[in-house]
Scaffold this motif. Sequence first.
Motif, PDB file in Angstrom:
ATOM      1  N   GLY A  52       4.729   6.166  -7.755  1.00  0.00           N
ATOM      2  CA  GLY A  52       4.492   5.657  -6.412  1.00  0.00           C
ATOM      3  C   GLY A  52       3.281   6.286  -5.766  1.00  0.00           C
ATOM      4  N   GLY A  53       3.215   6.180  -4.475  1.00  0.00           N
ATOM      5  CA  GLY A  53       2.100   6.743  -3.732  1.00  0.00           C
ATOM      6  C   GLY A  53       1.756   5.902  -2.524  1.00  0.00           C
ATOM      7  N   ASP A  54       0.832   6.401  -1.745  1.00  0.00           N
ATOM      8  CA  ASP A  54       0.408   5.755  -0.511  1.00  0.00           C
ATOM      9  C   ASP A  54      -1.104   5.570  -0.556  1.00  0.00           C
ATOM     10  N   GLN A  55      -1.559   4.331  -0.436  1.00  0.00           N
ATOM     11  CA  GLN A  55      -2.994   4.049  -0.449  1.00  0.00           C
ATOM     12  C   GLN A  55      -3.653   4.332   0.901  1.00  0.00           C
ATOM     13  N   LEU A  56      -2.861   4.465   1.956  1.00  0.00           N
ATOM     14  CA  LEU A  56      -3.411   4.659   3.297  1.00  0.00           C
ATOM     15  C   LEU A  56      -3.184   6.090   3.767  1.00  0.00           C
ATOM     16  N   ARG A  68       7.877  -3.357   6.872  1.00  0.00           N
ATOM     17  CA  ARG A  68       8.748  -2.997   5.745  1.00  0.00           C
ATOM     18  C   ARG A  68      10.195  -2.837   6.227  1.00  0.00           C
ATOM     19  N   ALA A  69      10.395  -2.333   7.452  1.00  0.00           N
ATOM     20  CA  ALA A  69      11.743  -2.207   8.005  1.00  0.00           C
ATOM     21  C   ALA A  69      12.378  -3.583   8.159  1.00  0.00           C
ATOM     22  N   MET A  95      11.849  -7.455  -0.248  1.00  0.00           N
ATOM     23  CA  MET A  95      11.700  -6.097  -0.752  1.00  0.00           C
ATOM     24  C   MET A  95      12.703  -5.952  -1.886  1.00  0.00           C
ATOM     25  N   CYS A  96      12.243  -5.451  -3.015  1.00  0.00           N
ATOM     26  CA  CYS A  96      13.125  -5.260  -4.160  1.00  0.00           C
ATOM     27  C   CYS A  96      14.316  -4.399  -3.748  1.00  0.00           C
ATOM     28  N   ALA A  97      15.509  -4.838  -4.141  1.00  0.00           N
ATOM     29  CA  ALA A  97      16.734  -4.149  -3.745  1.00  0.00           C
ATOM     30  C   ALA A  97      16.977  -2.864  -4.520  1.00  0.00           C
ATOM     31  N   ALA A  98      16.211  -2.630  -5.590  1.00  0.00           N
ATOM     32  CA  ALA A  98      16.391  -1.388  -6.352  1.00  0.00           C
ATOM     33  C   ALA A  98      15.966  -0.207  -5.479  1.00  0.00           C
ATOM     34  N   PRO A  99      16.859   0.752  -5.247  1.00  0.00           N
ATOM     35  CA  PRO A  99      16.532   1.862  -4.351  1.00  0.00           C
ATOM     36  C   PRO A  99      15.371   2.731  -4.832  1.00  0.00           C
ATOM     37  N   ASP A 100      15.056   2.677  -6.127  1.00  0.00           N
ATOM     38  CA  ASP A 100      13.933   3.456  -6.637  1.00  0.00           C
ATOM     39  C   ASP A 100      12.696   2.580  -6.855  1.00  0.00           C
ATOM     40  N   CYS A 101      12.654   1.437  -6.167  1.00  0.00           N
ATOM     41  CA  CYS A 101      11.511   0.531  -6.293  1.00  0.00           C
ATOM     42  C   CYS A 101      10.983   0.127  -4.917  1.00  0.00           C
ATOM     43  N   HIS A 102      11.693  -0.804  -4.244  1.00  0.00           N
ATOM     44  CA  HIS A 102      11.312  -1.316  -2.925  1.00  0.00           C
ATOM     45  C   HIS A 102       9.921  -1.953  -2.897  1.00  0.00           C
ATOM     46  N   THR A 134       0.843  -1.200   0.000  1.00  0.00           N
ATOM     47  CA  THR A 134       0.000   0.000   0.000  1.00  0.00           C
ATOM     48  C   THR A 134       0.877   1.249   0.000  1.00  0.00           C
ATOM     49  N   LEU A 135       2.143   1.074   0.349  1.00  0.00           N
ATOM     50  CA  LEU A 135       3.132   2.141   0.178  1.00  0.00           C
ATOM     51  C   LEU A 135       3.955   1.771  -1.046  1.00  0.00           C
ATOM     52  N   ASP A 136       3.786   2.518  -2.102  1.00  0.00           N
ATOM     53  CA  ASP A 136       4.463   2.254  -3.371  1.00  0.00           C
ATOM     54  C   ASP A 136       5.582   3.278  -3.526  1.00  0.00           C
TER      55      ASP A 136
END
Length: 198
Positions: free
Chosen positions: A35-39, A77-78, A149-156, A20-22
């Motif tokens: 990206g964006g946040d659904q919540l 996520r952490a 979690m995807c390791a790409a820093p601009d993805c996750h 929900t956190l993109d």
Amino acid sequence: MAADRSAPAELLAVEAFLNTLDERAYTHRGTRHAGGDQLTTPAALSAWLAREGLVPPGTRAGRDDLSVARDLRAALRASLAGRIEPPDEDAVAEANTTLGWFPLRLGLTPGGTPRLDPDGGGVLAEALGGIVAAVARAAARGSWNRLRMCAAPDCHWVFYDTSRSGGGRWCSMAVCGNRAKTRRYRERHADGEDGSAS
């Protein structure tokens, strides 16, 4: 990207909750992922939980529920981010505090099989506690280790790793994996590692 339906059923809602956190912020084939946040509001939380079948339609969340949900998402996520790079001690302590808000109880199914369930607190607290219980069950079964979690820093983006080794780093080899390989290739050639530099 939607939740990876190859994940075990118990992790589908967890995976969807974490996404929900993109955080995707890259362009692929001309499409910009912003990206964006659904919540973002209590109503958005209520709608998401109802869509996932975690609360009855019409259940209303409050600001406190939203805050708890976002803190839970950040804690989980952490945990996944800690597999990419060493976790920050303060982040771990904060995550443990958040997870401590969700007491779980051991019960039995009608068939006598032990199960882990959230321990009260109302419909919304039980829905979020159900996510925590699903994580605990998945950790006991070993499937939590496959949620990555995807390791790409601009993805996750959070995904379920179906690789044989269980060491997948990218949500998509065709997108994030390829971008990482291309970036490494360019860096090697810029540094003269292609063998043509004297």
